[in-house]
Design a protein around this motif. Structure first.
Motif, mmCIF file in Angstrom:
data_model
loop_
_atom_site.group_PDB
_atom_site.id
_atom_site.type_symbol
_atom_site.label_atom_id
_atom_site.label_comp_id
_atom_site.label_asym_id
_atom_site.label_seq_id
_atom_site.Cartn_x
_atom_site.Cartn_y
_atom_site.Cartn_z
ATOM 1 N N ILE A 166 0.843 -1.204 0.000
ATOM 2 C CA ILE A 166 0.000 0.000 0.000
ATOM 3 C C ILE A 166 0.874 1.247 0.000
ATOM 4 O O ILE A 166 0.638 2.201 -0.760
ATOM 5 C CB ILE A 166 -0.950 -0.005 1.208
ATOM 6 N N ALA A 167 1.908 1.235 0.864
ATOM 7 C CA ALA A 167 2.819 2.387 0.938
ATOM 8 C C ALA A 167 3.587 2.552 -0.374
ATOM 9 O O ALA A 167 3.817 3.676 -0.837
ATOM 10 C CB ALA A 167 3.787 2.210 2.102
ATOM 11 N N THR A 219 -2.453 14.436 1.029
ATOM 12 C CA THR A 219 -2.404 13.665 2.270
ATOM 13 C C THR A 219 -3.459 14.147 3.254
ATOM 14 O O THR A 219 -4.043 15.229 3.082
ATOM 15 C CB THR A 219 -1.009 13.801 2.920
ATOM 16 N N PHE A 220 -3.711 13.307 4.254
ATOM 17 C CA PHE A 220 -4.479 13.697 5.432
ATOM 18 C C PHE A 220 -3.505 13.935 6.578
ATOM 19 O O PHE A 220 -2.555 13.168 6.762
ATOM 20 C CB PHE A 220 -5.469 12.600 5.851
ATOM 21 N N LEU A 221 -3.742 14.982 7.340
ATOM 22 C CA LEU A 221 -2.916 15.273 8.511
ATOM 23 C C LEU A 221 -3.788 15.290 9.757
ATOM 24 O O LEU A 221 -4.851 15.926 9.762
ATOM 25 C CB LEU A 221 -2.236 16.638 8.375
ATOM 26 N N LYS A 222 -3.342 14.602 10.808
ATOM 27 C CA LYS A 222 -4.042 14.694 12.090
ATOM 28 C C LYS A 222 -3.505 15.923 12.817
ATOM 29 O O LYS A 222 -2.312 16.010 13.118
ATOM 30 C CB LYS A 222 -3.815 13.444 12.930
ATOM 31 N N ILE A 228 -6.996 2.559 12.301
ATOM 32 C CA ILE A 228 -6.063 2.600 11.179
ATOM 33 C C ILE A 228 -5.005 3.681 11.405
ATOM 34 O O ILE A 228 -5.288 4.758 11.934
ATOM 35 C CB ILE A 228 -6.843 2.852 9.863
ATOM 36 N N SER A 229 -3.755 3.384 11.022
ATOM 37 C CA SER A 229 -2.684 4.367 11.213
ATOM 38 C C SER A 229 -2.843 5.525 10.234
ATOM 39 O O SER A 229 -3.475 5.400 9.181
ATOM 40 C CB SER A 229 -1.322 3.701 11.016
ATOM 41 N N GLN A 230 -2.225 6.660 10.573
ATOM 42 C CA GLN A 230 -2.348 7.853 9.745
ATOM 43 C C GLN A 230 -1.690 7.655 8.384
ATOM 44 O O GLN A 230 -2.221 8.100 7.354
ATOM 45 C CB GLN A 230 -1.710 9.045 10.460
ATOM 46 N N GLU A 231 -0.544 6.956 8.353
ATOM 47 C CA GLU A 231 0.145 6.728 7.083
ATOM 48 C C GLU A 231 -0.684 5.836 6.165
ATOM 49 O O GLU A 231 -0.815 6.104 4.965
ATOM 50 C CB GLU A 231 1.517 6.085 7.332
ATOM 51 N N LEU A 288 -3.915 5.413 6.272
ATOM 52 C CA LEU A 288 -5.092 6.179 5.875
ATOM 53 C C LEU A 288 -4.786 7.070 4.681
ATOM 54 O O LEU A 288 -5.536 7.099 3.690
ATOM 55 C CB LEU A 288 -5.583 7.024 7.058
ATOM 56 N N SER A 289 -3.681 7.794 4.736
ATOM 57 C CA SER A 289 -3.319 8.707 3.642
ATOM 58 C C SER A 289 -3.005 7.947 2.365
ATOM 59 O O SER A 289 -3.393 8.368 1.265
ATOM 60 C CB SER A 289 -2.125 9.573 4.057
#
Length: 725
Positions: free
Chosen positions: A205-206, A264-267, A685-688, A690-691
């Motif tokens: 995925i990454a 990207t999404f940022l928390k 789910i982790s932030q990475e 998710l993005s």
């Protein structure tokens, strides 16, 4: 090793590390100068970036003695490197090793080595594992693109609850020989490597996500100028997620295209203007994007974003005054509608009746069934607190089905055994102030439907990714013109439509009588009270028109004027570019003034994106050279793309014009993916991850263009798993 050849050399602009006296290895050392003046490539020479040493490839493989540093520990005496290279390449041992290398390479190419059959098996295994990885990557791509969960309650293939990923692998193995063989080896424990674990899924995925990001960054850097679009929303885990979208003019394709790319999404923990701006700066640095190249900002109308003193846009302008800020046009339309509804108590009451009608039927399955039996068309919809243009759908359902809805309410009032239910249904059906059974409500219904329909059309058009300022200003001007005309003549038309509706509902088409309103004219200086006329009494109809209809129309025009002031500024700066008729008819003096004004707006410190006088000279030629039928800025840019070397200032000016965002609709659309990916069952789910999943789902067009063969190679190299048996 011989099959793969020596390692790939470092880029020509790589800065090799220097020793104490500033000597270092150079790309010049890869070339040998022959006696006749010709040059020969030292194919055998290898440089180790990690050790900062050089080696001989063939001697390292075939020389059994350690007599030479180039064949053993490596050489880094840069002072004597040329001398040592000449001695080595003329030595007997090196020449013999080169001969063995060449012979083995030739035999490998002809498949005539002593281990021919073993080599054939190795090649078969390589092909098998590459085919397996291609299928696994394809499954990962499909699940990510469709926003589906990967894992289930266990990770054992063939068992219940193994999740979508393993289930898809099983499905492929039902008919595909490669996966049949792969699963056979795994189940019979012939191979410990299977590439089906959750960790491998995350890595793939990454890998896909980074490939897409790389493609996007390449396009942005090629465009040079870009805009940032931000928006925030809470996720299922009650964390604030900020989406980052980049808008640019894609010049890498044959035809110029305005694109908006999700990054990207940022928390974010600090949602103040300072905190959000700091996070934005970090993102731009992480993606190797220069803040000085930003030419536009697009945010919603939140104070932390648009604040004139401490908002993100203000902090951005302090660093880069050429980053033009645009409040989201769709949000501004929403707020204008909100202002209209709240300016009058009748407007608040009207939407209250709409919502109560929906609540009454939706609160009971039995009532909803009665509604469906009586109304066979549009269904009732609840009002949205944030998307005001969607109120049109709620109003539309009643506007065209009011008689049927009234029949449903009357049926419930006459047949229900619940007194409270009877009372509510009767009130909604017949009340002149709290129901749909009054002529005043029907007139409001027609008015609001007409207004919301027009605003909704404009709002939808502004949400297009390639929407530019030129079209946006034209749309808004058209909306204002419609509202001005509707203010003058719309009431009588609405009343006529409401009368037709009232007849079908058997309602008297008169406005309800209310208390008299006395209007007293102010006594002017020198005028006696005896000369002042008596009180003026307004009829119920006139009172409704003046106090309600005119009031909401005036509020609409005022709100549109104040909330879209920035577009008027853009028209003054860029108007001569996007209005081609104005460009072609402009006098030289006015065109020169416009070019100078644009140069001032695109100047920061001592640097300007364009030279006003040069732009003036270019535009005088461009406006005459434009082909027939060119009417839009994008079409002008298409024309300039092939000749931009001759019109550099025009090329830059039009790219900047089209880079400025109009709305944050792309950011809002990314939140739809956020809710699908980070759901209740996937809330950890982790932030990475998710993005990465979000970018695979949102940028699916780029996903289709990925070369999966090169991805397999990259994955194997990264893991150190080149299949060699």
């Amino acid at each position: 090793m011989v099959v793969q050849d020596p390692a790939k050399r470092l880029p020509i602009d790589y800065n090799f590390p220097k020793d104490g006296v500033k000597r270092h290895f150079s790309h010049l050392h890869y070339t040998r100068q022959l006696g006749d003046g010709k040059k020969q490539d030292r194919r055998w020479l290898l440089y180790s970036k990690k050790l900062n040493k050089i080696f001989c490839f063939c001697c390292k493989l075939f020389n059994k003695s350690d007599s030479s540093q180039l064949a053993s520990v490596g050489f880094n005496d840069w002072r004597n490197v040329l001398k040592r290279l000449k001695e080595h390449e003329s030595g007997r041992e090196h020449i013999l090793c080169m001969k063995q290398w060449a012979e083995l390479d030739l035999r490998l190419q002809k498949n005539q080595t002593i281990d021919k059959y073993a080599q054939d098996e190795i090649n078969k295994e390589k092909i098998h594992w590459r085919q397996v990885l291609l299928r696994i990557i394809s499954v990962v791509k499909t699940l990510a693109k469709q926003n589906l969960a990967f894992r289930g309650s266990n990770e054992k293939i063939g068992e219940e609850g193994c999740g979508n990923f393993l289930s898809f692998i099983e499905m492929i193995a039902d008919f595909d020989p490669v996966m049949i063989e792969h699963l056979r080896r795994f189940k019979e424990r012939e191979s410990r490597t299977h590439y089906l674990s959750g960790r491998i899924q995350n890595e793939l995925i990454a890998l896909l996500g980074n490939e897409i990001k790389g493609m996007i960054i390449k396009k942005i850097q090629s465009a040079k100028f870009f805009s940032v679009i931000l928006d925030c929303t809470p996720d299922i885990s009650h964390h604030e997620q900020m989406t980052v979208v980049i808008r640019c003019v894609d010049v890498s394709t044959t035809s110029v295209k305005v694109e908006e790319f999700f990054l990207t999404f940022l928390k974010v923990d600090d949602t103040s203007g300072e905190g959000l701006f700091r996070d934005l700066q970090d993102v731009l640095v992480a993606f190797d994007l220069k803040i000085d190249d930003v030419r536009g900002q697009g945010y919603d109308n939140g104070s932390n974003m648009k604040g004139k003193h401490k908002g993100v846009q203000k902090r951005f302008l302090e660093i880069n005054p050429r980053a033009f800020y645009t409040p989201c046009s769709c949000h501004s339309l929403n707020l204008a509608l909100c202002d209209m509804a709240r300016t009058s108590s009748k407007g608040i009451s009207f939407f209250g009746i709409i919502q109560r009608t929906y609540n009454f039927f939706s609160a009971s399955n039995k009532r909803w069934k009665i509604f469906e039996d009586h109304v066979d068309g549009l269904t009732l919809k609840s009002l949205s607190n944030t998307r005001w243009e969607s109120h049109g759908e709620s109003v539309k359902a009643i506007r065209f089905q009011a008689p049927k809805i009234m029949n449903a309410l009357v049926y419930i009032a006459e047949n229900s055994v619940d007194p409270q239910e009877q009372s509510e249904a009767e009130c909604l059906a017949t009340s002149e102030t709290h129901g749909i059974g009054s002529f005043e409500f029907l007139v409001s219904l027609v008015i609001w439907y007409n207004l919301l329909s027009v605003v909704n059309i404009v709002s939808k058009s502004l949400q297009s990714e390639d929407m530019d300022i030129n079209v946006a200003i034209a749309q808004l001007k058209g909306l204002v013109s419609y509202l001005q005309k509707y203010r003058d003549s719309g009431f009588e038309k609405a009343k006529s439509e409401a009368k037709i509706l009232a007849e079908s509902m058997e309602i008297e088409a008169v406005f309800p009588k209310q208390g008299k309103r006395v209007i007293k004219r102010k006594i002017q200086h020198g005028e006696s009270s005896e000369n002042v006329e008596g009180s003026v009494t307004l009829s119920p109809e006139e009172k409704f028109r003046v106090d309600y209809f005119i009031q909401i129309m005036d509020q609409a025009l005022y709100s549109l004027g104040t909330r879209f002031e920035q577009f008027e500024k853009y028209e003054k700066i860029f108007g001569f570019l996007f209005d081609l008729k104005k460009l072609q008819s402009a006098s030289d003096d006015s065109l020169m003034v416009s070019c100078a004004n644009l140069e001032d707006s695109l100047t920061h410190g001592d640097h300007s994106d364009i030279v006003g006088s040069d732009l003036f000279a270019e535009l005088k030629i461009v406006r005459e050279a434009l082909p027939e039928g060119v009417k839009k800025p994008t079409e002008v840019l298409d024309f300039l793309q092939s000749v931009h070397d001759f019109y550099p200032n025009s090329w830059i000016a039009y790219r900047i014009l089209l880079t400025i965002p109009v709305s944050v609709a792309s950011a809002e659309r990314s939140f739809s993916k956020l809710k699908l990916i980070k759901s209740y069952l996937r809330s950890t789910i982790s932030q990475e991850r998710l993005s990465d999943l979000a970018i695979l789902s949102i940028e699916r067009e780029l996903l289709r263009n990925i070369d999966f063969e090169s991805l397999v190679n990259e994955f194997l190299e990264k893991k150190g798993r080149q299949i060699m048996f």
